[in-house]
Design a protein around this motif. Structure first.
Motif, short mmCIF file in Angstrom:
data_model
loop_
_atom_site.label_atom_id
_atom_site.label_comp_id
_atom_site.label_asym_id
_atom_site.label_seq_id
_atom_site.Cartn_x
_atom_site.Cartn_y
_atom_site.Cartn_z
N ASP A 167 0.67 -1.29 0.08
CA ASP A 167 -0.05 -0.01 -0.13
C ASP A 167 0.71 1.29 -0.02
O ASP A 167 1.50 1.62 0.90
N LEU A 168 1.06 1.55 -1.24
CA LEU A 168 1.96 3.11 -1.45
C LEU A 168 0.73 4.17 -1.54
O LEU A 168 -0.25 4.07 -2.27
N ASP A 169 1.34 5.47 -1.41
CA ASP A 169 0.34 6.69 -1.58
C ASP A 169 1.34 7.61 -2.59
O ASP A 169 2.12 7.96 -2.05
N ALA A 170 0.87 7.95 -3.61
CA ALA A 170 1.37 9.09 -4.80
C ALA A 170 0.76 10.17 -4.49
O ALA A 170 -0.54 10.48 -3.94
N SER A 171 1.76 11.37 -4.40
CA SER A 171 1.15 12.76 -3.84
C SER A 171 1.95 13.55 -4.87
O SER A 171 2.93 13.27 -5.34
N VAL A 172 1.41 14.80 -4.83
CA VAL A 172 2.19 15.83 -5.52
C VAL A 172 2.14 17.09 -4.43
O VAL A 172 1.13 17.49 -4.06
N ILE A 173 3.33 17.92 -4.49
CA ILE A 173 3.57 19.04 -3.53
C ILE A 173 3.65 20.17 -4.58
O ILE A 173 4.65 20.28 -5.41
N ALA A 174 2.90 21.35 -4.46
CA ALA A 174 3.09 22.40 -5.02
C ALA A 174 3.96 23.66 -4.36
O ALA A 174 3.45 23.88 -3.36
N TYR A 175 4.78 24.00 -4.85
CA TYR A 175 5.79 25.11 -4.51
C TYR A 175 5.71 26.69 -5.20
O TYR A 175 5.52 26.47 -6.24
N GLY A 176 5.86 27.47 -4.21
CA GLY A 176 5.89 28.84 -4.94
C GLY A 176 7.32 29.33 -5.13
O GLY A 176 8.36 28.52 -4.91
N PRO A 177 7.52 30.69 -5.36
CA PRO A 177 9.03 30.80 -5.83
C PRO A 177 9.71 30.98 -4.70
O PRO A 177 11.19 30.81 -5.10
N GLN A 178 9.64 30.99 -3.46
CA GLN A 178 10.38 31.10 -2.51
C GLN A 178 10.73 29.62 -1.83
O GLN A 178 11.22 29.21 -0.67
N ARG A 179 10.24 28.37 -2.62
CA ARG A 179 10.23 27.12 -2.25
C ARG A 179 9.13 26.76 -1.21
O ARG A 179 9.37 25.94 -0.30
N ASN A 180 8.33 27.67 -1.09
CA ASN A 180 7.24 27.58 0.11
C ASN A 180 6.07 26.61 -0.39
O ASN A 180 5.80 26.64 -1.71
#
Length: 405
Positions: free
Chosen positions: A260-273
């Protein structure tokens, strides 16, 4: 900052300095709407330190050199000032050198920093640009490398570099190879071509990349990436700005055992925030520009186990990077996983564009699979990461994801 990200500039005076473990030559070019200098006077460097609203400032060897822009004094026909850097030592590349540009306000306060990623054979860089948009000034992280030195940058921006003829010399002995000619220094001999002259051909082609590094595009079809290799999502000279699917898949390493694995995506802004994260518990983010297919609890079956759909054209302007991750919420290690991969697919045609297969695993519960970075020119680049971390949830991937940008 990450490549392609930008920040607003509220003060009229801004300074961009560029530091590195070695001495760098820093220059600035004033460009009009066509991306060219008006004359040699628009090339600002140590031997021509002042121009129209732009000045070169030496660090004297104890501090980094800098380009200072007084936006109130920049002529109306100038749309941007590009800040370049090249190693002072002849022929030296940026391999193993991490230059950092620091954008400062009028009082010297730090507004942003930018370290261009994955440098190698480049001998000159366009590091940052200060540009005018709808009457307001901004700074953008660029990080475009040139393998033919500052001469390549100067040529791209309309400066004609005159090569000095080689002096006659006796033929070298057979045992002594002749040295390769160095790229001419445009600060030593340069002139602006007449208006009728055709624009110079781009000079930004990098040297041949070492295995596992470098950049390619989609012109030859499907691309199979190695770890740390980058592909530009450009085909036929045009950036891919449509909807794409990132498919992630895996199989149990041992028969009869669910994984059981979970795929995700993280969105970042200009300051790597971190701006937001899309995963099985949050299936749509950024007003629907990123959507998740839902959780796969076993890893059984052929094809992609989980799919994340990204509409590149609908992503908000402040999204400068996406990092795709896989985690084992139940605590199973990736040494129990077989055939883990990610692949980028054109959602309109179902054509597989890019694929990255994990060729090795570590006894960890999380892996950074790949990243998509928005470039200053608007196109996107995908880089295979393949770094393992100790984290069972996407929340624990935010910090290592930011570090991977």
């Amino acid at each position: 900052m990450t490549p392609g990200s930008n920040i607003p500039l509220t003060a009229t005076s801004v300074t961009v300095d560029v530091s590195a473990p070695v001495r760098l030559d820093v220059s600035g070019l004033l460009l009009t709407a066509d991306g060219k200098v008006r004359s040699d006077d628009d090339f600002i460097f140590y031997n021509q330190p002042t121009g129209a609203g732009v000045a070169y400032r030496s660090g004297g060897g104890s501090a980094p050199d800098a380009i200072v822009v007084d936006t109130a004094s920049v002529p109306a026909q100038i749309e941007k000032i590009v800040v370049t850097a090249s190693p002072d030592a002849a022929g030296q590349t940026f391999q193993g050198i991490e230059p950092t540009a620091t954008v400062r306000g009028a009082e010297g306060q730090v507004l942003a920093t930018f370290t261009p990623p994955q440098l190698g054979a480049e001998t000159a860089l366009v590091v940052v640009e200060v540009y005018r948009r709808n009457g307001a000034w901004k700074a953008r992280a660029v990080g475009q490398g040139y393998a033919n030195g500052l001469a390549g940058i100067a040529t791209d921006f309309g400066v004609s570099v005159e090569e000095e003829p080689a002096a006659a010399s006796p033929a070298p002995a057979a045992t002594t190879p002749a040295p390769a000619p160095a790229a001419p220094d445009p600060r030593a001999a340069m002139s602006t071509p007449p208006p009728a002259a055709p624009p110079a051909a781009p000079q930004a082609a990098p040297a041949a990349p070492a295995p596992g590094s470098g950049k390619i595009n989609l012109d030859k079809g499907r691309v199979s990436l190695q770890k740390n290799q980058t592909v530009s999502l450009v085909k036929g000279g045009r950036p891919l700005l449509s909807q794409v699917k990132m498919g992630l898949g895996w199989e149990p390493a041992f028969r009869g055992k669910d994984i059981d694995l979970d795929a995700s995506v993280i969105a970042y802004g200009p300051q790597r925030n971190q701006l937001d994260s899309c995963y099985f518990g949050r299936l749509s983010i950024l007003n629907g520009a990123v959507k998740h297919s839902g959780d796969n609890l076993t890893g059984e079956g052929g094809g992609d186990d989980e799919v994340i759909v990204v509409d590149l054209g609908r992503l908000p302007a402040d999204v400068s990077g996406l990092v795709f991750t896989v985690n084992s919420f139940s605590g199973q290690k990736f040494t129990e996983v077989a055939k883990a991969y990610c692949r980028l697919v054109d959602a309109a045609t179902d054509e597989e564009l890019v694929r990255f297969d994990l060729t090795s695993a570590e006894p960890q519960t999380g892996v950074l699979m790949a990243k998509l970075i928005r470039q200053y020119s608007g196109e996107w680049e995908m880089t295979a990461i393949g770094d393992f971390v100790k984290s069972r949830t996407v929340r624990g991937m935010v910090k290592p994801g930011a570090q991977a940008l």
